[in-house]
Write a protein that holds these residues in place. Structure first.
Motif, PDB file in Angstrom:
ATOM      1  N   GLY A 101       5.746  26.267 -20.003  1.00 34.87           N
ATOM      2  CA  GLY A 101       4.652  25.259 -19.589  1.00 34.87           C
ATOM      3  C   GLY A 101       4.551  24.238 -20.814  1.00 34.87           C
ATOM      4  N   ALA A 102       4.543  23.031 -20.278  1.00 34.05           N
ATOM      5  CA  ALA A 102       4.099  21.995 -21.413  1.00 34.05           C
ATOM      6  C   ALA A 102       2.910  22.530 -22.455  1.00 34.05           C
ATOM      7  N   LYS A 103       1.945  23.059 -21.942  1.00 37.85           N
ATOM      8  CA  LYS A 103       0.995  23.607 -22.783  1.00 37.85           C
ATOM      9  C   LYS A 103       1.394  24.424 -23.812  1.00 37.85           C
ATOM     10  N   TYR A 127      -6.213  14.698 -22.017  1.00 37.21           N
ATOM     11  CA  TYR A 127      -6.230  15.923 -21.628  1.00 37.21           C
ATOM     12  C   TYR A 127      -6.742  17.095 -22.700  1.00 37.21           C
ATOM     13  N   PHE A 130      -4.892  18.764 -25.766  1.00 37.21           N
ATOM     14  CA  PHE A 130      -4.371  18.321 -27.068  1.00 37.21           C
ATOM     15  C   PHE A 130      -5.253  18.685 -28.091  1.00 37.21           C
ATOM     16  N   ASN A 171       0.116  10.007 -23.767  1.00 39.89           N
ATOM     17  CA  ASN A 171       0.442  10.888 -22.432  1.00 39.89           C
ATOM     18  C   ASN A 171       0.128   9.660 -21.588  1.00 39.89           C
ATOM     19  N   ASN A 175      -3.277  12.223 -17.809  1.00 43.45           N
ATOM     20  CA  ASN A 175      -4.300  13.144 -17.282  1.00 43.45           C
ATOM     21  C   ASN A 175      -5.541  12.831 -18.328  1.00 43.45           C
ATOM     22  N   ASP A 203       3.720  13.094 -24.053  1.00 45.18           N
ATOM     23  CA  ASP A 203       3.513  14.068 -22.905  1.00 45.18           C
ATOM     24  C   ASP A 203       3.852  13.299 -21.455  1.00 45.18           C
ATOM     25  N   ALA A 205       4.418  14.988 -18.653  1.00 46.03           N
ATOM     26  CA  ALA A 205       4.347  16.024 -17.497  1.00 46.03           C
ATOM     27  C   ALA A 205       4.180  15.610 -16.090  1.00 46.03           C
ATOM     28  N   TYR A 206       3.758  14.356 -16.031  1.00 48.17           N
ATOM     29  CA  TYR A 206       3.546  13.846 -14.469  1.00 48.17           C
ATOM     30  C   TYR A 206       4.719  12.993 -14.184  1.00 48.17           C
ATOM     31  N   SER A 234       7.543  19.265 -17.605  1.00 41.47           N
ATOM     32  CA  SER A 234       6.696  20.479 -17.003  1.00 41.47           C
ATOM     33  C   SER A 234       7.378  20.538 -15.548  1.00 41.47           C
ATOM     34  N   SER A 236       5.905  22.296 -13.717  1.00 44.44           N
ATOM     35  CA  SER A 236       4.454  22.643 -12.885  1.00 44.44           C
ATOM     36  C   SER A 236       3.949  22.057 -11.807  1.00 44.44           C
ATOM     37  N   LYS A 237       4.016  20.449 -12.079  1.00 45.95           N
ATOM     38  CA  LYS A 237       3.767  19.627 -10.902  1.00 45.95           C
ATOM     39  C   LYS A 237       4.723  19.131 -10.141  1.00 45.95           C
ATOM     40  N   ARG A 245       5.110  29.223 -15.357  1.00 46.08           N
ATOM     41  CA  ARG A 245       4.959  28.451 -16.713  1.00 46.08           C
ATOM     42  C   ARG A 245       6.491  28.131 -17.064  1.00 46.08           C
ATOM     43  N   TYR A 323      -4.546  12.538 -10.356  1.00 41.60           N
ATOM     44  CA  TYR A 323      -5.814  12.442 -10.403  1.00 41.60           C
ATOM     45  C   TYR A 323      -6.372  10.861  -9.919  1.00 41.60           C
TER      46      TYR A 323
END
Ligand code: PLP
Length: 379
Positions: A101-103, A127, A130, A171, A175, A203, A205-206, A234, A236-237, A245, A323
């Motif tokens: 995961g990016a996290k 986010y 971070f 990012n 987010n 980042d 991720a989206y 990521s 994830s999304k 993950r 979001y």
């Protein structure tokens, strides 16, 4: 038990863990389910094609073995081909790190770049992932402001640079704000990172959650960005694989090597079945599923937007991300109180903007990763 480490006192509980407890308490007390627009946890079922590929990958002869620390050749090649097709960016093998995961990247990269007391520039609002780990490690997040409409403004960041600044996190699609970045803004931040000789951590991720024809860029599209930049991605999304993950970091080879060195002490790599799943997802993308997912998020975004207006919230519709970032009414005392009142009185959970930094006060973040079949019974 012996007293836990002092460092646990440096940071508070992760915001979404805290809100989940509050929701459970309200549901238990009232017996009514809360409609949660809190976490950005994709609920849409993944493509059946990927689930079948994953199931087959688990059965493979050597699937159970330790995977090694870096990317399998197949993963690195698949991600390389995807970057070339999607962004026109070429990646070498040593410019790819698979992540849990990016996290995994946001939380561990500081260990590879900063020493105790060093500083990292973090967006405010941004986010929470971070900054929490930085604080835990005894490093220092230095929060930089964005413009009034949450865009990047390098001129406002320059005064915050010190001799201890080691990196900047950027990012977009953002987010929590849903704001996006232009190539001009990204060019300016690459130049900024080069000027101060700091690492630019982008980042993305989206990147694949975009609406109304918007196309999110990669930082690596900026010429010579790899001199200073790395990018997180990521699954994830994009693929609704949040619980599996899976993610990546690509870009500057020295930074990739440094992160792999840290991670070799922390985890034992991304499992072989997950890397095999990643290859299928990247190279045999189920476009029909992806288009249906975007259509569904767009539908939800538009319905939720109508309902939010009834609460007196004001906002722009996001062109990307998961979001809606909305301003609370002027007569609301604070974003936290606005959200807690809504939770108690209407069983609706929004995330207070203050959870994303001081500049998030007077805002709320509304996730569109929510099944809204019963939305009419709450508004
Ligand atoms: N980066 C940002 C900006 C996010 O919003 C999130 C998750 O919400 C992550 C990283 C973590 O993503 P992953 O599930 O890949 O760890």
């Amino acid at each position: 038990m012996p007293k836990p480490a002092e460092r646990l006192n440096r940071f508070s509980e992760y915001v979404f863990a805290r809100l989940a407890k509050r929701v459970a308490e309200v549901e238990k007390r009232t017996g009514r389910k809360v409609l949660g627009f809190g976490a950005g946890s994709p609920d849409i079922r993944p493509s059946e094609k990927y689930l079948a590929a994953f199931a087959a990958a688990i059965q493979a002869e050597k699937a159970h073995l330790y995977p090694g620390y870096g990317a399998t050749p197949a993963f690195a090649e698949a991600l390389g081909r995807w970057y070339q097709k999607r962004f026109g960016v070429l990646l070498n093998r040593d410019e790819v790190v698979p992540l849990l995961g990016a996290k995994d990247g946001t939380s561990h990269l500081p260990l590879a770049l900063l020493d105790d007391g060093d500083e990292m520039l973090i967006p405010n609002p941004g986010y929470p992932g971070f900054s929490g780990s930085l604080i835990m490690y005894g490093m220092k997040p230095v929060y930089y402001p964005l413009t009034a409409d949450c865009r990047l403004n390098v001129a406002a960041i320059e005064p915050l640079v010190t001799s201890r600044t080691k990196a900047i996190v950027v990012n977009f699609p953002s987010n929590p704000t849903g704001q996006v970045a232009t190539l001009e803004e990204l060019t300016a931040v690459v130049a900024f990172a080069k000027k101060y000789n700091i690492v630019l951590v982008y980042d993305n991720a989206y990147a694949e959650i975009a609406f109304d024809g918007y196309r999110a860029p990669s930082i690596l599209e900026i010429p010579d960005a790899k001199d200073v930049a790395v990018e997180f991605g990521s699954f994830s999304k994009t693929y609704s694989f949040a619980g599996y993950r899976m993610g990546w970091m690509v870009g500057n080879a020295d930074v990739c090597r440094a992160l792999l060195q840290v991670k070799s002490q922390i985890d034992s790599g991304m499992s072989l079945p997950l890397q095999a799943l990643a290859v299928v997802a990247l190279t045999e993308t189920d476009l029909e599923w992806h288009e249906a997912m975007i259509r569904e998020y767009t539908r939800r975004r538009d319905i939720i937007a109508q309902k939010l207006k009834l609460l007196g919230l004001t906002f722009e519709l996001p062109r990307a991300g998961l979001y809606i970032w909305a301003r609370i009414p002027d007569d609301a005392p604070s974003s936290e109180e606005f959200c807690m009142k809504l939770l108690e009185e209407r069983h609706i959970l929004l995330t207070p903007g203050s959870a994303f930094g001081s500049h998030g006060e007077r805002y709320v973040r509304v996730s569109i990763c929510v099944n809204i079949d019963a939305i009419d019974t709450y508004f």
